[in-house]
Design an enzyme around this catalytic site. Structure first.
Site, PDB file in Angstrom:
ATOM      1  N   ARG A 309       0.867  -1.190   0.000  1.00  0.00           N
ATOM      2  CA  ARG A 309       0.000   0.000   0.000  1.00  0.00           C
ATOM      3  C   ARG A 309       0.901   1.237   0.000  1.00  0.00           C
ATOM      4  O   ARG A 309       1.637   1.454   0.957  1.00  0.00           O
ATOM      5  CB  ARG A 309      -0.873   0.026   1.258  1.00  0.00           C
ATOM      6  CG  ARG A 309      -1.790  -1.170   1.398  1.00  0.00           C
ATOM      7  CD  ARG A 309      -3.204  -0.856   0.959  1.00  0.00           C
ATOM      8  NE  ARG A 309      -3.994  -2.084   0.814  1.00  0.00           N
ATOM      9  CZ  ARG A 309      -4.902  -2.494   1.671  1.00  0.00           C
ATOM     10  NH1 ARG A 309      -5.167  -1.764   2.748  1.00  0.00           N
ATOM     11  NH2 ARG A 309      -5.567  -3.613   1.464  1.00  0.00           N
ATOM     12  N   GLU A 311       0.708   4.189   0.880  1.00  0.00           N
ATOM     13  CA  GLU A 311       0.050   5.250   1.648  1.00  0.00           C
ATOM     14  C   GLU A 311       1.121   6.015   2.390  1.00  0.00           C
ATOM     15  O   GLU A 311       1.872   5.429   3.160  1.00  0.00           O
ATOM     16  CB  GLU A 311      -0.869   4.589   2.664  1.00  0.00           C
ATOM     17  CG  GLU A 311      -2.287   5.059   2.605  1.00  0.00           C
ATOM     18  CD  GLU A 311      -3.131   4.363   3.645  1.00  0.00           C
ATOM     19  OE1 GLU A 311      -3.646   3.283   3.324  1.00  0.00           O
ATOM     20  OE2 GLU A 311      -3.237   4.899   4.760  1.00  0.00           O
ATOM     21  N   ARG A 317       0.552   2.395  13.064  1.00  0.00           N
ATOM     22  CA  ARG A 317      -0.096   1.173  12.600  1.00  0.00           C
ATOM     23  C   ARG A 317      -0.108   0.997  11.087  1.00  0.00           C
ATOM     24  O   ARG A 317      -0.827   0.175  10.583  1.00  0.00           O
ATOM     25  CB  ARG A 317      -1.528   1.109  13.127  1.00  0.00           C
ATOM     26  CG  ARG A 317      -2.386   2.241  12.641  1.00  0.00           C
ATOM     27  CD  ARG A 317      -3.712   2.181  13.325  1.00  0.00           C
ATOM     28  NE  ARG A 317      -4.724   2.851  12.536  1.00  0.00           N
ATOM     29  CZ  ARG A 317      -6.023   2.709  12.743  1.00  0.00           C
ATOM     30  NH1 ARG A 317      -6.436   1.934  13.690  1.00  0.00           N
ATOM     31  NH2 ARG A 317      -6.880   3.352  12.003  1.00  0.00           N
ATOM     32  N   HIS A 318       0.700   1.775  10.371  1.00  0.00           N
ATOM     33  CA  HIS A 318       0.729   1.625   8.928  1.00  0.00           C
ATOM     34  C   HIS A 318       2.107   1.225   8.435  1.00  0.00           C
ATOM     35  O   HIS A 318       3.120   1.781   8.845  1.00  0.00           O
ATOM     36  CB  HIS A 318       0.323   2.940   8.239  1.00  0.00           C
ATOM     37  CG  HIS A 318      -1.148   3.188   8.275  1.00  0.00           C
ATOM     38  ND1 HIS A 318      -1.723   4.090   9.121  1.00  0.00           N
ATOM     39  CD2 HIS A 318      -2.156   2.635   7.574  1.00  0.00           C
ATOM     40  CE1 HIS A 318      -3.031   4.099   8.924  1.00  0.00           C
ATOM     41  NE2 HIS A 318      -3.318   3.230   7.992  1.00  0.00           N
ATOM     42  N   GLU A 460      -9.384  -1.473  13.876  1.00  0.00           N
ATOM     43  CA  GLU A 460      -9.916  -2.343  12.835  1.00  0.00           C
ATOM     44  C   GLU A 460      -8.841  -3.310  12.350  1.00  0.00           C
ATOM     45  O   GLU A 460      -7.716  -2.907  12.075  1.00  0.00           O
ATOM     46  CB  GLU A 460     -10.396  -1.482  11.669  1.00  0.00           C
ATOM     47  CG  GLU A 460     -11.033  -2.278  10.559  1.00  0.00           C
ATOM     48  CD  GLU A 460     -10.889  -1.581   9.220  1.00  0.00           C
ATOM     49  OE1 GLU A 460     -11.186  -0.361   9.172  1.00  0.00           O
ATOM     50  OE2 GLU A 460     -10.462  -2.227   8.251  1.00  0.00           O
ATOM     51  N   SER A 463     -11.749  -6.034   7.190  1.00  0.00           N
ATOM     52  CA  SER A 463     -12.857  -5.402   6.509  1.00  0.00           C
ATOM     53  C   SER A 463     -13.347  -6.420   5.497  1.00  0.00           C
ATOM     54  O   SER A 463     -12.541  -6.945   4.719  1.00  0.00           O
ATOM     55  CB  SER A 463     -12.355  -4.148   5.796  1.00  0.00           C
ATOM     56  OG  SER A 463     -13.391  -3.243   5.644  1.00  0.00           O
ATOM     57  N   ARG A 511      -0.584  -6.438  12.237  1.00  0.00           N
ATOM     58  CA  ARG A 511      -1.501  -5.675  13.075  1.00  0.00           C
ATOM     59  C   ARG A 511      -2.166  -6.579  14.102  1.00  0.00           C
ATOM     60  O   ARG A 511      -2.365  -6.199  15.253  1.00  0.00           O
ATOM     61  CB  ARG A 511      -2.554  -4.985  12.210  1.00  0.00           C
ATOM     62  CG  ARG A 511      -3.096  -3.718  12.847  1.00  0.00           C
ATOM     63  CD  ARG A 511      -4.176  -3.117  12.024  1.00  0.00           C
ATOM     64  NE  ARG A 511      -3.671  -2.058  11.168  1.00  0.00           N
ATOM     65  CZ  ARG A 511      -4.429  -1.095  10.649  1.00  0.00           C
ATOM     66  NH1 ARG A 511      -5.712  -1.090  10.885  1.00  0.00           N
ATOM     67  NH2 ARG A 511      -3.899  -0.181   9.881  1.00  0.00           N
TER      68      ARG A 511
END
Lengths: 537, 179
Positions: A309, A311, A317-318, A460, A463, A511
Site C-alpha cells: 500500500r 500510503e 499502525r501503517h 480495525e 474489513s 496488526r
C-alpha cells in the site's frame, strides 16, 4: 635517624644546596623511602607478570580462536545440548554447548560468563586450577560480547538461585572454550539495553533504552532480545493457526500474483513497477484473484502473501508492505455463514495463542506491558447502527452513514470493552455509501450493506463483505460509483460464466499480533518493516 | 462572561430576582435591585446578589472573612483570566491543566462546600469544556469530575442539556490502546 639526617645535611651542603632544616630533612628521608618501596613493588609485580606470561600454559589447546568452520571436520562425536535441557544433564559428565557470549567478566583467578541461546541463558564459570590456566581465564574475559562460542563443561547444580539467568539452578563449569565466530568489539547497541523493560515507576533503575530507529537500523542485533524472539515466534504461530484452522474446515491455500496490470482497490495508493517496456502495479490486495478462484470452483480459499500500500502515512499502525491473511468462501443463502466462519476462526486463533504460546506471551511481557487479550465465545456481533447509538450516548456526534473515524473507533472499542468485557468484536451491516463498489447492498434496507468490520482493542483488523457475483448488477453499482467499467472489464468477465454467492475478508498479520499483545507500534511486529521512510535493512 | 445572561443565570442559581440587568455606556454590566440601588461590575453584582440570597451557596460564600476573601479572589480570577483565556488555544490548555491539577484532591474551589467561586469559574469555563472531545475530557479527569458534579445540580444547569461525561467513568475498566 640522626645519622641519616646529618648525612643528608652534609650531602646537601656538599652539593651546594642550602642547608636543610630538621623537619625538611625528615620529609626528604620519608620521600626517599617511599620511592624506594614503590620501585621495589613495581619490580616485584613485573617479575610476577613476566613469570605468569612465561609460565607454562597447562591449558593450551583447551581454548582459543577456532579456525573458520569450512566444514573440514565432522566432529560428530561432540554431542551438543540446548541450554533449557541442561538441568537434565547435571551429574552426567561433560556436555558441549554452543551459544553467544551475553556478558563476560574476569576477576583475578575467576571468570564469570553468561551464555545466551535465543531466550535462554546460563552462567558459566572458569576458575584457575588443574584444568584451567590463568591465560585461559584472561582469554575468556576478553571475548567480545555477542561472539559465538563452543564450550565443553560440566553442568553443576547450585545452591543459591542465579537471578540474572533463565537457568537459575544450574551453572556450567567450563573445561574447554573456543570462539567460533568473533563479534566486533564495538556494538552499535547493547542487547542488555535493548531488552530492558520500560519501568517509569522504578526511579532507581537504569534508564538506558534503545530508540526505535536505532533498533531498526541494527535489526540483526535487536532481533536477538528475548522479547523479539518471542514476538516473531508468536507471529509464526498466528500464521500456523490460521492455516491449520482453515485447512481443517476444508479451505485450500492459493497464491495470487503480486504484479498486476490494474490497481485493485483504487488508483491512489499503489506502487508502480516497470514491466519490460510497460509498467505494472504491485497488488494492494488479493481481492480480485480470491474471487476468481471462487468462480473457478475452489469453494473455500485462503491466501497468505505480501500486500503493498503506497500510503504516505507515518503512524504507529501503517506499513507500506505487510503480510495479508485473506480468505474467501462461497455460501448457500446468507453471508452470515461466512461471517460466523471468520469470527470462529478468530476465536480459535486466540485460544490457540493463549494455550500453546503462553511462554512466548510471558517472554514479551517481561519487557513490554502485555494486557491479557479478552474475547467471547461465540464472538460478539453488533450492528453498525447499535455502535453509532453507543457513541452518541457517550456524547460523540456522528452521522448515520458516516464512517467511523479513528478516535471514534477507539472510543467504541472502549465502550464495548466496558459493556461486554471483550477486546474482540464484529460490527455488521455497514452503511453502503462508505463501502467499495463491489459490496452487496442490504436487500431489506438500501442504506446498509452486507458488510462487516472486525476490531481488536478498538482498532480495525478486518474489513469484509458479501461480494456482488452478478455481472449486470456489478456494472450497475460500478456506474453508480462513477467507475469506468472498461478498466475493470476483466474483473466483470470472471462472473459471466456462473459464480456462486461468496463473501470473505482480509487481515494484516502484523496488526493482529500487535493488537493481540497490546504493543504500541506495528514496527515491533514486522521483522524488517517497510514504511514511507524506511527501505533498509 | 461578564454579560447580562450570566448575571441572570447566577441570580437564578442563588434564588434571587435578577432585577434590571444591563450594560452601561462603558460596556460594564450593571444591576438595579428592587430597592432601586444600582451596582456596577461583575464581582460587585455577585456579592450584592449573595447578600440578598438565602441559598446554601450564598451562605457558604460568606461563612467567614477568609472564605469571603478567597471567593472574591476566585471571582476576579474568573473574570480577568479564565474567561478571556479560555478563548485562546494555548492559554486554554494551560488553564485546563492547572485546574485539573488543582482538583486532584479538592471537590470545590473554596473549602469543602460550594461557593460563588465555583459558580463564577463554572460559567467562565462552560463554553471551553463544551468544546472538548471525549478524549480531552478524560485527560482532564479531575476537572471533568468537578464540572460534572456541579452541572448535576438543578439550580446550576437550570433545565439546559447536561454535557456528556460518561466516558470519564470508562477510565477505570477500559483504558484503551494507542489513545
Amino acid at each position: 635517624m640522626v645519622e641519616e639526617k646529618e648525612n643528608v645535611a652534609s650531602a646537601n651542603a656538599a652539593s651546594g644546596q642550602e642547608p636543610v632544616s630538621k623537619k625538611g630533612a625528615k620529609k626528604q628521608a620519608k620521600a626517599a623511602k617511599a620511592t624506594e618501596q614503590k620501585a621495589e613493588n613495581a619490580a616485584a609485580i613485573a617479575a610476577d607478570e613476566a613469570a605468569g606470561d612465561n609460565a607454562a600454559d597447562h591449558a593450551a589447546g583447551r581454548y582459543g580462536l577456532s579456525e573458520m568452520i569450512q566444514s573440514k571436520d565432522k566432529r560428530s562425536e561432540r554431542e551438543f545440548v540446548l541450554v533449557p535441557e541442561l538441568s537434565q544433564h547435571v551429574g552426567k559428565g561433560l556436555v558441549w554447548v554452543r551459544g553467544r557470549v551475553h556478558t563476560s567478566r574476569a576477576k583475578g583467578k575467576q571468570c564469570f560468563l553468561i551464555l545466551r541461546q535465543q531466550s535462554s541463558s546460563v552462567q558459566c564459570i572458569l576458575a584457575v586450577g588443574d584444568v584451567i590456566s590463568k591465560q585461559m581465564v584472561k582469554f575468556a574475559g576478553n571475548i567480545p560480547k555477542e561472539s559465538i562460542i563452543d564450550i565443553q563443561a560440566k553442568p553443576v547444580a547450585v545452591a543459591n538461585k542465579i537471578e540474572s539467568c533463565t537457568e537459575q539452578l544450574v551453572e556450567l563449569s567450563v573445561e574447554q572454550i573456543f570462539v567460533i565466530s568473533q563479534a566486533k568489539a564495538q556494538l552499535p547497541l547493547q542487547i542488555e539495553d535493548a531488552s530492558r523493560p520500560e519501568n517509569p515507576d522504578d526511579a532507581e533503575g537504569l534508564n538506558i533504552r534503545v530508540n526505535q530507529d536505532t533498533r531498526l537500523d541494527n535489526r540483526v542485533l535487536d532481533l536477538r532480545t528475548p522479547a523479539n524472539q518471542a514476538i516473531f515466534r508468536l507471529e509464526a504461530g498466528v500464521c500456523r493457526l490460521f492455516r491449520d484452522i482453515l485447512t481443517d474446515q476444508g479451505f485450500t491455500e492459493i497464491h495470487t500474483p503480486k504484479i498486476i496490470s490494474a490497481a485493485s482497490e483504487g488508483g491512489a495508493n499503489v506502487f508502480t513497477v516497470s514491466y519490460f517496456k510497460d509498467s505494472a502495479y504491485l497488488a494492494q490486495s488479493p481481492q480480485l484473484y480470491k474471487q476468481m478462484a471462487i468462480a473457478a470452483d475452489f469453494d473455500k480459499v485462503f491466501t497468505v502473501g505480501a500486500v503493498f500500500r503506497a500510503e504516505d502515512s507515518n503512524t504507529h499502525r501503517h506499513l507500506t508492505e505487510f503480510v495479508g491473511l485473506d480468505l474467501e468462501m462461497a455460501f448457500k443463502y446468507h453471508y452470515h455463514e461466512v461471517l460466523h466462519t471468520i469470527g470462529n476462526t478468530f476465536t480459535a486463533i486466540f485460544k490457540g495463542l493463549r494455550d500453546k504460546y503462553s511462554r512466548e506471551i510471558e517472554a514479551v511481557g517481561q519487557q513490554y506491558k502485555v494486557d491479557a487479550f479478552k474475547f467471547l465465545e461465540p464472538p460478539l456481533i453488533l450492528q453498525f447502527a447499535e455502535g453509532v447509538a453507543m457513541l452518541r450516548e457517550a456524547g460523540v456526534e456522528t452521522g448515520d452513514e458516516e464512517d467511523l473515524s479513528t478516535p471514534n473507533e477507539k472510543l467504541l472499542g472502549r465502550l464495548v470493552k466496558a459493556k461486554y468485557d471483550t477486546d474482540f468484536y464484529i460490527l455488521d451491516k455497514f452503511p453502503l455509501a462508505i463501502r467499495p463498489f463491489y459490496t452487496m447492498p442490504d436487500p431489506n434496507n438500501p442504506v446498509y450493506s452486507n458488510s462487516y468490520d472486525m476490531f481488536m482493542r478498538g482498532e480495525e483488523i478486518l474489513s469484509g463483505a458479501q461480494r456482488i457475483h452478478d455481472p449486470e448488477y456489478l456494472i450497475e453499482r460500478a456506474k453508480h460509483h462513477g467507475i469506468d467499467t472498461s478498466k475493470i472489464a476483466a474483473y466483470i468477465e470472471s462472473f459471466r460464466y456462473g459464480c456462486p454467492p461468496h463473501a470473505g475478508g482480509g487481515i494484516g498479520m502484523e496488526r493482529v499480533v500487535m493488537l493481540y499483545l497490546g504493543l504500541d507500534n506495528i514496527r515491533k511486529t514486522s521483522m524488517f518493516p517497510r514504511d514511507p521512510k524506511r527501505l533498509t535493512p | 462572561m461578564c454579560d447580562v445572561a450570566t448575571v441572570q443565570k447566577i441570580a437564578n442559581c442563588l434564588g434571587v430576582k435578577p432585577g434590571k440587568v444591563q450594560l452601561n455606556e462603558e460596556q460594564v454590566v450593571t444591576r438595579t435591585s428592587a430597592q432601586n440601588k444600582t451596582v456596577a461590575g461583575f464581582a460587585t453584582i455577585l456579592e450584592s446578589l449573595a447578600r440578598e440570597s438565602k441559598s446554601e451557596t450564598a451562605q457558604n460564600s460568606t461563612a467567614s472573612r477568609e472564605v469571603q476573601a478567597q471567593v472574591y479572589q476566585w471571582i476576579e480570577f474568573a473574570v480577568l483570566y479564565v474567561s478571556p483565556g479560555s478563548k485562546d488555544k494555548h492559554v486554554a490548555k494551560q488553564l485546563l491543566n492547572d485546574f485539573n491539577k488543582l482538583f486532584i484532591n479538592k471537590s470545590y474551589l473554596v473549602g469543602h462546600f460550594i461557593t460563588l467561586a465555583d459558580l463564577a469559574v463554572y460559567y467562565a469555563i462552560y463554553d471551553l469544556v463544551k468544546s472538548l472531545s471525549p478524549l480531552d475530557k478524560e485527560n482532564y479527569l479531575n476537572l471533568s469530575r468537578w464540572f460534572d458534579h456541579l452541572q448535576q445540580r438543578p439550580d446550576i444547569h437550570q433545565g439546559e442539556q447536561l454535557l456528556n461525561f460518561t466516558t470519564i467513568y470508562l477510565h477505570n475498566w477500559a483504558q484503551g490502546t494507542h489513545v
